[in-house]
Design an enzyme around this catalytic site. Structure first.
Site: not given
Ligand code: SD4
Length: 432
Positions: A292, A343-344, A310, A188, A346, A320-323
């Site tokens: 992440t 983490t999680g 991540t 990841s 996003g 796509r852009v995450g958090d």
């Molecule tokens: C995302 N937050 O790209 C990241 C992925 C992540 O635990 O944190 N995973 O959404």
């Protein structure tokens, strides 16, 4: 018979007068000291953002809070920390019974409190700190590294090594995060991270310096295995904060990074399996495989840094852009208060600006743990469906106190903590 010289004062009277004067001086002095102490206690500011007024924060008594305390106790025992003192236990009990209560609930103005309540709160904070096995007001607590998931442990250890070797806190966080980025077994983050829907590994990362209140970040970076290091160079070498896609890639090449394939045989195989699944595009609605690395750190002297790296959600839509690379979401650091990371999912968390929200709650006087819980409660309050969301957060304040929390059992955050030369893996508190 002795005749007393009446031109001189009677020695016994003088003695009596001296005693009276000394006693009244002592009383006066002790009263003065008390007044000064009282003024000090009442004007004592737990944080810098309370406009000089003492306040206490709300410690709700709902189920989640009870769980938080028991879970923290459980963790402290698991971690082999000394049990809390009687006073600390009593104060913790008061918190769980809601006797230390009231005042802030998500951004509501802080209200002044009387000295007694304030002292209770100080005791409560001390109790929580004691539960976590450290002095509550420690300013020379030494460096602390706190990271998400199992890969956080070797990352913390490397970060501590860099810091002890004379590196800066930014160096430590960057090099620490390089460890999972370089590890193909971590699917990841970095090299070996699972690709997007078209089979391309796109990486996101950010690093934020609490002293300068500045971050560097990269989004959708391809063919470069250490996005956190590229983000660091965005911070150090440019006036920009975020570079994305092709531009981020070209910047990395200019900075001397070697392009390379990031797909491993294993990640390629997983992508092919996913592609072969009927209706494989369910990832548009349900996130898959993500863990992440977020790292927050303090040098123990009031400086904080936050970093996050991540490969994002597996099979994400290209672009796509995450958090993680977004300032205020994946990272936030402010030397006046503390630092946080997340983490999680996003796509969910970005809408809550998780990290900045946690740091701002700490700025209003909450402990890192309470600030993390407050964010989760807020997410559920605004949308009950969020209680099933994949959300986990970590935080440290400038005193080295830590917080780690997740929403539920589906996504139960294990976090790594490095402190005083000890490296541990612990389980975070769950809200639900
Ligand atoms: C995302 N937050 O790209 C990241 C992925 C992540 O635990 O944190 N995973 O959404």
């Amino acid at each position: 018979m002795m005749v007393r010289d009446t031109s001189r004062p009677d020695p016994s009277k003088t003695e009596a007068i001296t005693v009276v004067m000394c006693t009244s001086k002592a009383i006066y002095l002790s009263a003065l000291i008390r007044v000064l102490l009282l003024v000090k206690v009442v004007s004592c500011k737990p944080t810098i953002h309370n406009q000089g007024r003492p306040f206490i924060m709300r410690v709700p008594t709902e189920e989640g809070r009870g769980e938080e305390i028991t879970s923290t106790l459980r963790n402290s025992r698991k971690a082999g920390l000394s049990p809390p003192s009687k006073t600390a236990r009593r104060a913790t009990q008061q918190i769980s019974q809601g006797r230390i209560s009231s005042l802030h609930d998500r951004g509501e103005a802080m209200e002044p409190v009387d000295r007694r309540s304030f002292l209770k709160t100080v005791a409560g904070t001390a109790a929580l700190a004691a539960v976590e096995g450290r002095p509550s007001w420690a300013s020379d607590a030494g460096p602390v590294f706190l990271s998400t998931w199992l890969q956080g442990k070797p990352a913390n250890e490397r970060a501590a090594e860099i810091f002890k070797g004379g590196g800066s806190l930014l160096d430590a966080v960057e090099k620490g995060i390089n460890v999972p980025e370089n590890d193909p077994a971590v699917t990841s983050v970095g090299y070996g991270g699972l690709p997007n829907a078209e089979g391309v590994v796109e990486l996101d990362a950010a690093i934020m310096d609490g002293t300068r209140h500045r971050a560097g970040s990269v989004c959708n970076l391809h063919m470069i295995k250490n996005p956190i290091s590229v983000a660091r160079l965005v911070l150090e070498k440019t006036r920009h904060t975020t570079l994305a896609g092709e531009g981020a890639f070209r910047f990395a090449l200019k900075m001397g990074f070697e392009p390379r394939t990031l797909l491993t045989p294993e990640s390629l195989k997983k992508w092919q399996e996913w592609k072969a699944r009927p209706q494989h595009e369910t990832f548009w609605l349900t996130p898959e495989n993500h863990d992440t690395i977020g790292m927050v750190a303090t040098d123990g002297k009031g400086h904080v840094v936050s970093g996050c790296s991540t490969s994002g959600l597996a099979w994400k839509i290209p672009g796509r852009v995450g958090d993680s690379p977004l300032v205020g979401c994946g990272v936030y650091a402010d030397d006046n208060v503390g630092t946080a990371s997340a983490t999680g999912d996003g796509d969910l968390m970005t809408n809550y600006c998780t990290s900045v929200s946690i740091v701002h709650t700490m700025a209003r006087g909450a402990s890192p743990q309470e600030a993390c819980m407050e964010l989760l409660r807020h997410m559920v309050k605004t949308d009950a469906k969020n209680k099933d969301g994949e959300v986990a957060v970590i935080a440290i304040n400038t005193r080295g106190e830590i917080g780690a929390a997740c929403m539920n059992n589906r996504f139960h955050l294990k976090y790594a903590l490095w402190r005083n030369g000890e490296s541990q893996l612990l389980e975070s508190v769950m809200l639900i």
